[in-house]
Design a protein around this motif. Structure first.
Motif, mmCIF file in Angstrom:
data_model
loop_
_atom_site.group_PDB
_atom_site.id
_atom_site.type_symbol
_atom_site.label_atom_id
_atom_site.label_comp_id
_atom_site.label_asym_id
_atom_site.label_seq_id
_atom_site.Cartn_x
_atom_site.Cartn_y
_atom_site.Cartn_z
ATOM 1 N N UNK A 1 48.429 38.217 38.887
ATOM 2 C CA UNK A 1 47.273 37.343 39.047
ATOM 3 C C UNK A 1 45.984 38.061 38.685
ATOM 4 N N UNK A 2 45.865 39.326 39.126
ATOM 5 C CA UNK A 2 44.642 40.087 38.840
ATOM 6 C C UNK A 2 44.468 40.258 37.338
ATOM 7 N N UNK B 1 41.223 35.994 31.594
ATOM 8 C CA UNK B 1 40.373 34.801 31.531
ATOM 9 C C UNK B 1 38.911 35.197 31.411
ATOM 10 N N UNK C 1 45.710 38.353 35.054
ATOM 11 C CA UNK C 1 45.429 37.037 34.480
ATOM 12 C C UNK C 1 43.945 36.693 34.625
ATOM 13 N N UNK C 2 43.405 36.966 35.810
ATOM 14 C CA UNK C 2 41.982 36.720 36.025
ATOM 15 C C UNK C 2 41.139 37.508 35.039
#
Lengths: 546, 209
Positions: free
Chosen positions: B20-21, B27, B23-24
């Motif tokens: 998730x990190x 983005x 992915x953030x």
């Protein structure tokens, strides 16, 4: 939706602190998405009331022809501020930052967003931007007077505090980007077991599509307004026609963001409408997949229509008709949603409670707004109507009649869940009706005046508009009165309202499975999802008020 | 801390999600690309409008310094990648050395940039200067874009230096470990982006004549 994993009574998030502090610091330094949502609610509601008051002052000025209560320069400042505050501080962040923060994690069965600390940071960045907007009012030079679109070359020439206000907008954009990144990652990474993409509630879909627009569109306006600041400070000439720059390029770059931003404003509202309609019709939504996909379609096509703001700015005719066509196409997914909502109501057992009445308000007002948008999207009629009151009426019907109405709808729908208290339903019903009357009195005459040739942003007008302007101003009194009435009874309910049950409306999405107000970590155990999001057969096993 | 708060603190789950990190971060980098994308758009529009004057103005830029800076940044991208690899292999010392090299190269880049800019300013080529205002519109815009785009890139180099310094500090403090190095990885990703943007700026300003 969740099977046998209903959380038992736990302390609510009001009573438990996420950090070692207590009292006010436990709020200011919290990383809990629910508390951050409520902090946004307080801040954004404050700016909404400020923006509404400014609007009221403008209407008072327009009550009679000529000078009534203020001079022309003050009027220019007020309509700019009204636009900047309402757009950047209220309507863009409004639904995603408040209700997205509060309910998106709960609806997908997560304990928090993916980046809780980043979430708090976005809040403070938002506050910083808001403070800078306010500071720009009082610094020498005077408040910004360009209109919220900051068109070049006036925004480079004027001596008012344009740079600071633009920098504030840049900062607000950063906050919006960070919120978007947070939501996209949350939806991808933190869905509860069993919650496949097509089992997500539609509010989550809408917020997800919105988050993508926030990520993709905002940086472009960021660099655009930064260029204006640089232009003003150093005079590099990128947009300045005197140095060879192209002011039309500014308009393109501005609207590449600012048109998609319109969908940042409306998509979450459409998500809320889907939630409310299913709950009060006790029926699964008609066409779940088309509604979910239409959010993505709006997000996508919304990028391709920006130049319809520029039909009279000096584009090629070919470009103009292409953008006109694309503008019509974006109406299709909105139509899909409206028809599916109406089809959901067909043979549903409708329970017309307050949130549902707000949705009825929304469908009526938003339809007028949307259809008048087609008038503006058509080349021939647009040339006649550009920069008249018709445009003002159109976007107030869409923005305020659409998103603003649903802001109140969502507030009334989720208030018992957020605060564990119930408001006075009789007062709430009355306010829906007076809102409707005030709204149409205020904005409908503007369609007529615009068609008759009354330009927007003008401080004075011809005597032939006097009656319509009076009706409009009286409408503004009713509307603002209603808004303060709503604020009043909601605050009263907060203090003295009766306790709300965990599921006062008979909803079935995950937030109605947990106590009101929700416990600290939302779910004692992360639920496993087995039902479709709007499967009302679960209601038999759930507790709810009949 | 009261008992109930203690209990709550125990209940509060520790959330960690490296995927998730990352992915953030991706983005976020995407938004950075779009931020520069606006400038590249403006560049292409004006290059189309004033292609002859852009060609003339570009002759004056010092290709030598530009090439040197390109080599410096590419090398720094390598060292930051080596730093991550060293951390993965549990070599804390090497990881710190490589990060230090990255920072030194970044500083070197900024010093070059300083000399390059001050050279142009000494020639009288800066926004609103009488020298520049006498030139043709296309040349004014070329220099305007040059200062804005390399300036914004330079700002990103500075921010990257601050971020990497924090990473150095975190490694020293033991907050970045071979088991948990996603922060370092994300800082590295950011640094690669800074490098990547320069790779586009370099030909647009220094090479295309």
């Amino acid at each position: 939706m969740a099977n046998g994993t209903i959380a038992i009574a736990e302390k609510s998030f009001y009573e438990v602190s996420t950090n070692e502090h207590s009292g006010i610091l436990s709020w200011l330094l919290t990383t809990d998405h629910k508390r951050i949502g409520i902090m946004y609610l307080v801040t954004i509601a404050f700016f909404f009331l400020v923006g509404a008051t400014i609007g009221l002052l403008m209407r008072l000025e327009l009550l009679t022809p000529g000078r009534t209560i203020m001079g022309a320069q003050t009027y220019n400042t007020l309509f700019t501020l009204h636009g900047v505050i309402m757009i950047f501080l209220f309507i863009i962040p409004g639904l995603p930052a408040i209700f997205g923060n509060f309910f998106l994690p709960i609806q997908i069965g997560a304990r928090d967003v993916a980046f809780p600390r980043l979430n708090l940071l976005s809040y403070y960045i938002y506050v910083t931007g808001a403070i800078l907007v306010l500071v720009s009012l009082f610094l020498p030079g005077g408040p910004i007077d360009t209109g919220w679109t900051f068109y070049i070359p006036y925004s480079v020439r004027t001596g008012t505090n344009v740079s600071l206000a633009l920098f504030a907008a840049f900062i607000l954009g950063l906050s919006s980007i960070l919120t978007g990144i947070n939501f996209v990652t949350t939806v991808h990474r933190l869905r509860a077991p069993g919650m496949s993409w097509f089992k997500m509630p539609l509010f989550v879909w809408a917020t997800y599509a919105t988050a993508w627009i926030q990520i993709i569109a905002t940086p472009v306006v960021g660099i655009t307004i930064l260029l204006v600041v640089i232009e003003r400070t150093f005079g590099v000439g990128i947009f300045d026609p005197a140095l060879g720059g192209d002011p039309i390029l500014y308009q393109h770059m501005f609207w590449i963001y600012s048109h998609p931003a319109v969908y940042i404003m409306i998509l979450p509202a459409m998500g809320v409408v889907s939630e409310i309609i299913t709950t009060f019709c006790r029926r699964t939504i008609f066409g779940y997949v088309p509604i979910a996909m239409s959010s993505l379609a709006i997000a996508f096509v919304g990028y391709l229509v920006w130049a319809h703001h520029m039909f009279v700015s000096g584009m090629s005719d070919t470009a103009a008709w292409i953008f006109s066509l694309l503008t019509f196409i974006v109406a299709l997914p909105s139509g899909v949603k409206i028809f599916n909502w109406v089809a959901t109501m067909y043979k549903g057992s409708i329970d017309p409670q307050v949130p549902f009445l707000w949705v009825m308000n929304f469908i009526f007002l938003f339809s007028i707004g949307g259809l008048s948008g087609l008038v503006l999207g058509s080349l021939a009629t647009d040339v006649h109507l550009t920069d008249t009151y018709f445009v003002v009426a159109h976007f107030h019907y869409v923005m305020f009649g659409g998103t603003g109405t649903i802001f109140f709808g969502a507030m009334h729908y989720w208030f018992p869940k957020m605060f564990g208290k119930m408001y006075n339903k009789k007062f709430a019903t009355i306010s829906v009706i007076t809102f409707f009357i005030g709204f149409n009195m205020l904005y409908f005459p503007k369609f007529i005046m615009g068609y008759m040739g009354m330009p927007r942003r003008y401080y004075d007008y011809l005597p032939k508009f006097a009656h319509l302007q009076e009706i409009s101003t009286i409408g503004s009194w009713i509307l603002v009165g209603t808004i303060f009435f709503i604020t009043g009874y909601l605050l009263y309910a907060l203090k003295k309202g009766p306790k709300a049950s965990s599921n006062p409306w008979g909803g079935v999405t995950l937030e109605w499975h947990i106590p009101s107000p929700p416990p600290m970590e939302n779910f004692k155990e992360i639920p496993t999802i087995t039902h479709e999001p709007y499967d009302f057969s679960q209601l038999k096993e759930m507790e709810y008020d009949k | 801390m009261t008992n109930s708060q203690q209990a709550a603190a125990n209940l509060h789950h520790v959330h960690r999600d490296d995927v998730g990190a990352r992915m953030g971060m991706w983005l976020f980098l995407f938004t950075e690309v779009l931020l520069f994308g606006g400038l590249f758009l403006a560049y292409s529009v004006y290059r189309y409008d004033y292609h002859e004057q852009f060609r003339l103005a570009a002759m004056d830029l010092n290709t030598g310094i530009g090439t040197l800076n390109t080599i410096i940044l590419l090398t720094s991208s390598l060292t930051v990648a080596l730093s991550i690899a060293a951390m993965q292999k549990n070599n804390k010392f090497l990881s710190m050395v490589m990060l230090f090299f990255t920072l030194a190269l970044a500083l070197f880049f900024m010093i070059n940039k300083y000399f390059e800019w001050s050279g142009h300013i000494a020639e009288g080529l800066y926004p609103k200067s009488p020298e520049l205002l006498n030139m043709k519109n296309g040349e004014i815009i070329f220099y305007g874009l040059y200062y804005v785009m390399t300036g914004l890139h330079g700002l990103h180099v500075l921010i990257g230096m601050v971020v990497l310094s924090f990473m150095l500090f975190f490694i020293a403090k033991g907050k970045i470990t071979p088991e948990n190095y996603v922060k370092l990885e994300n800082a590295g990703l950011y640094w690669h982006l800074v490098d990547l943007i320069w790779i586009f700026l370099f030909p647009l300003f220094y090479l295309i004549h």
